[in-house]
Scaffold this active site. Structure first.
Site, mmCIF file in Angstrom:
data_model
loop_
_atom_site.group_PDB
_atom_site.id
_atom_site.type_symbol
_atom_site.label_atom_id
_atom_site.label_comp_id
_atom_site.label_asym_id
_atom_site.label_seq_id
_atom_site.Cartn_x
_atom_site.Cartn_y
_atom_site.Cartn_z
ATOM 1 N N GLU A 37 6.250 -0.227 -1.107
ATOM 2 C CA GLU A 37 7.696 -0.109 -0.936
ATOM 3 C C GLU A 37 8.055 -0.917 0.308
ATOM 4 O OE1 GLU A 37 9.271 3.851 -0.432
ATOM 5 O OE2 GLU A 37 11.318 3.066 -0.337
ATOM 6 N N ARG A 263 -6.614 8.772 0.083
ATOM 7 C CA ARG A 263 -6.045 7.804 1.015
ATOM 8 C C ARG A 263 -6.925 7.695 2.250
ATOM 9 N NH1 ARG A 263 -0.934 8.591 1.134
ATOM 10 N NH2 ARG A 263 -0.416 7.771 3.155
ATOM 11 N N LYS A 273 3.533 5.853 7.061
ATOM 12 C CA LYS A 273 4.597 4.894 7.361
ATOM 13 C C LYS A 273 5.733 5.540 8.154
ATOM 14 C CE LYS A 273 5.142 2.071 3.739
ATOM 15 N NZ LYS A 273 5.871 1.764 2.508
HETATM 16 P P1 ATP Z 1 2.968 6.186 3.612
HETATM 17 O O1 ATP Z 1 2.434 7.436 2.979
HETATM 18 O O2 ATP Z 1 2.151 5.660 4.733
HETATM 19 O O3 ATP Z 1 4.412 6.252 3.923
HETATM 20 P P2 ATP Z 1 3.393 5.018 1.082
HETATM 21 O O4 ATP Z 1 2.418 5.515 0.122
HETATM 22 O O5 ATP Z 1 4.753 5.600 1.001
HETATM 23 O O6 ATP Z 1 2.775 5.072 2.522
HETATM 24 P P3 ATP Z 1 3.772 2.546 -0.242
HETATM 25 O O7 ATP Z 1 4.361 1.290 0.236
HETATM 26 O O8 ATP Z 1 4.497 3.295 -1.308
HETATM 27 O O9 ATP Z 1 3.565 3.450 1.023
HETATM 28 O O10 ATP Z 1 2.256 2.328 -0.663
HETATM 29 C C1 ATP Z 1 1.827 1.285 -1.461
HETATM 30 C C2 ATP Z 1 0.473 1.621 -2.009
HETATM 31 O O11 ATP Z 1 -0.461 1.828 -0.969
HETATM 32 C C3 ATP Z 1 0.491 2.897 -2.826
HETATM 33 O O12 ATP Z 1 -0.257 2.674 -4.007
HETATM 34 C C4 ATP Z 1 -0.161 3.908 -1.939
HETATM 35 O O13 ATP Z 1 -0.810 4.882 -2.703
HETATM 36 C C5 ATP Z 1 -1.138 3.049 -1.136
HETATM 37 N N1 ATP Z 1 -1.397 3.663 0.160
HETATM 38 C C6 ATP Z 1 -0.492 4.055 1.076
HETATM 39 N N2 ATP Z 1 -1.092 4.629 2.142
HETATM 40 C C7 ATP Z 1 -2.426 4.589 1.887
HETATM 41 C C8 ATP Z 1 -3.588 5.038 2.590
HETATM 42 N N3 ATP Z 1 -3.499 5.632 3.775
HETATM 43 N N4 ATP Z 1 -4.801 4.824 2.028
HETATM 44 C C9 ATP Z 1 -4.902 4.219 0.839
HETATM 45 N N5 ATP Z 1 -3.850 3.783 0.125
HETATM 46 C C10 ATP Z 1 -2.628 3.962 0.627
HETATM 47 MG MG MG Z 2 5.261 5.470 -1.513
#
Ligand code: ATP
Ligand code: MG
Length: 563
Positions: A37, A263, A273
């Site tokens: 995102e 994760r 994030k």
């Molecule tokens: P956050 O939880 O840090 O806000 P998010 O999941 O909302 O992150 P996205 O931009 O939606 O952020 O994530 C893009 C991809 O990266 C998704 O498939 C998510 O599952 C993966 N992702 C995000 N954080 C992690 C992490 N700590 N370890 C592994 N994969 C991750």
């Molecule tokens: Mg997300």
């Protein structure tokens, strides 16, 4: 596993794919995607997901798309899109012509939502957000049906169209999937799939006042791109039945399969994030690329290599259970990589002047240094030596402990790759008592060689010529947080920031070969650690160095001793 790929990584996700290929599912295709995102910069956790998705595509000769999951206009921007594109390329991955945006599917998604309504599987609900929550029930209590649940298809289509046309205020109506208000899985209790939100979208402007929810947009975007394996993090496990439900209603033929993995959590930092945004917005760090940040841009500015980050992701592997990875492992990976690649140089961080009393006043000579002890192909360079030098202040002790091997009253020390010098006297500041200068003599017989006369000189220290060296600023970084898992501590996570995470030193003195060192280039400062030329603040002849990591490898030691 076959002979030829027995070096390829294996994990439970690759096992599922092997199985699918064996069963000839998806016509033997493997198609993954990375779906960020664009509401922040990507971090080391995203790097894990990137390495996994692009790595699988490469290993199985499949494809990996980059798709921006831009269905929530608030907080999303082009700046973030550009940073993410840049960071993934820097990590070493490419999506060729497969760059997609969920926002490009808005019309298509709207049509699919209409299909769902026509099938009697979605309805417009005008309960308030609070009422919806209340009606949803809990783990122990079934939900209650919305009074709008049995609206006619025509009425639903009309209301949904008017939602799109902007007839209703934000929050007054939503579109919900009509599933099961008594499902033990709360996600399945008629989830909201569209909401009204009057917010300009960074790509579609104000074309839309309704936006699809993640659960609706994500799976359908996967299907529209013919993704085979939709890999996401564990918190979406409960959403998988909804993912499959939507697929079953709207997609015929082969469908993507959602697979969840744990994760990445990393000690002494935060990688959510939301928390990173807070650190940036409150000015608690110097922006997204602050070298203390676990963002890809922060790690890059610090001096991390893409290889080190990829090796780290390979090292931690993919598991089904959440855990906290020791940041020492990440540090070990960068040290390991730079040990091979980084040229060696000398720099003095906390200088003290040393005058060699018996060296000619205007004398200068050059010593030839190997740029890398194990890689002769990295060449050599000349380092000037003269009468006045700088050495590290703590390489001299007025009253040293017994085992001290460096310079002290009555003692000798070898200047690396130059001469053995002997201490003669010191000069102190009369007011503060601080030592301001050391006077030594050198032994011309010891040039470049082991000491003659069987004299034992154990200590070897680094040095620079005062006249020839270049003043530099050096930034030392420590862990951003004082506790291992700040996100799980009570209270506000920012209370656990390490106030000493940045120490700025200067003037430090580095050897003249670093005069025009390229921003972003990396070196090993002998005895001190690995350093990079800061890409933001460094200037020709006024270099700024970031310490990437110190030399001591606690991880390697632990691995060797099994602790
Ligand atoms: P956050 O939880 O840090 O806000 P998010 O999941 O909302 O992150 P996205 O931009 O939606 O952020 O994530 C893009 C991809 O990266 C998704 O498939 C998510 O599952 C993966 N992702 C995000 N954080 C992690 C992490 N700590 N370890 C592994 N994969 C991750
Ligand atoms: Mg997300």
């Amino acid at each position: 596993m076959t002979e030829e790929n027995n070096n390829a990584p294996s994990d439970f996700i690759r096992e599922i794919i092997d199985d699918d290929l064996r069963e000839d599912r998806n016509q033997g295709r493997v198609a993954t995607r990375f779906p960020p995102e664009p509401n922040g910069y990507i971090h080391i956790g995203h790097a894990k997901s990137i390495c996994l998705n692009f790595g699988i595509a490469a290993q199985y000769k499949g494809t990996c798309n980059l798709r921006f999951d831009d269905t929530d206009p608030s907080g999303e921007s082009l700046e973030f899109v550009e940073s993410i594109i840049n960071d993934i390329h820097w990590l070493g991955f490419d999506w060729e012509d497969r760059l997609f945006f969920a926002s490009d599917y808005f019309e298509k998604l709207y049509q699919l939502a209409c299909e769902l309504i026509k099938a009697g599987k979605a309805y417009v609900c005008d309960l308030t957000a609070d009422e919806i929550r209340e009606y949803r029930g809990s783990f122990t209590e079934p939900g209650k049906e919305s009074p709008n649940r049995n609206r006619s298809v025509d009425e639903n289509l009309d209301l949904f169209e008017r939602m799109r046309a902007g007839e209703f205020e934000d929050g007054t109506h939503v579109l919900r999937a009509r599933i099961d208000m008594t499902s033990p899985n709360i996600v399945m209790r008629d989830p909201v799939i569209y909401r009204i939100k009057r917010a300009p979208h960074y790509r579609t402007g104000d074309t839309w006042v309704i936006y699809p929810m993640y659960d609706f947009a994500h799976c359908l975007s996967d299907a529209l791109e013919s993704i085979t394996h939709s890999i996401c993090t564990l918190e979406f496990e409960n959403n998988r039945p909804l993912y499959d439900w939507i697929m079953n209603q709207l997609i015929s033929g082969s469908r993507p399969q959602q697979i969840e993995f744990a994760r990445l959590n990393l000690s002494y930092t935060v990688i959510s994030k939301r928390m990173l945004i807070e650190l940036v917005e409150k000015g608690l760090v110097n922006g997204w690329d602050d070298p203390r940040m676990p963002t890809v841009s922060g790690l890059r500015r610090r001096g991390y290599t893409p290889e080190a980050i990829r090796n780290f992701c390979a090292e931690i592997g993919v598991a089904k259970n959440d855990n906290l990875i020791d940041v020492a492992l990440l540090e070990h990976c960068v040290r390991d990589d730079l040990n091979e690649k980084a040229p060696r140089v000398m720099g003095v961080l906390r200088p003290i002047r040393v005058v060699i009393d018996n060296y000619p006043e205007d004398g200068v000579e050059e010593f030839e240094f190997a740029n890398h002890p194990q890689n002769p192909e990295m060449g050599t360079r000349k380092v000037p030596f003269s009468r006045v030098l700088y050495i590290e202040r703590d390489d001299f002790q007025e009253d040293p402990p017994g085992k001290y091997k460096r310079l002290a009253p009555g003692r000798e020390v070898r200047l690396r790759n130059a001469y053995v010098i002997r201490y003669e006297r010191m000069v102190k500041d009369e007011e503060t008592g601080e030592i301001t200068e050391l006077h030594c003599t050198y032994d011309p017989e010891t040039r470049n060689a082991s000491s003659p006369d069987g004299r034992k000189v154990k200590g070897v220290i680094h040095w620079v010529s005062a006249e020839h060296s270049i003043p530099a600023e050096v930034r030392l970084y420590d862990r951003l947080f004082q506790v291992a898992d700040p996100a799980s501590e009570s209270g506000d996570f920012t209370e656990y920031l390490n106030p000493e995470s940045l120490e700025t030193l200067g003037p430090c003195y580095v050897e003249p070969s670093l005069k025009n060192a390229e921003p972003g280039s990396r070196y090993q400062f002998e005895r001190l650690g690995y350093f990079s030329v800061d890409s933001g603040d460094s200037q020709p002849e006024k270099p700024v160095f970031n310490r990437i990591v110190a030399l001591r490898d606690t991880w390697g030691k632990r691995a060797a001793t099994g602790k």
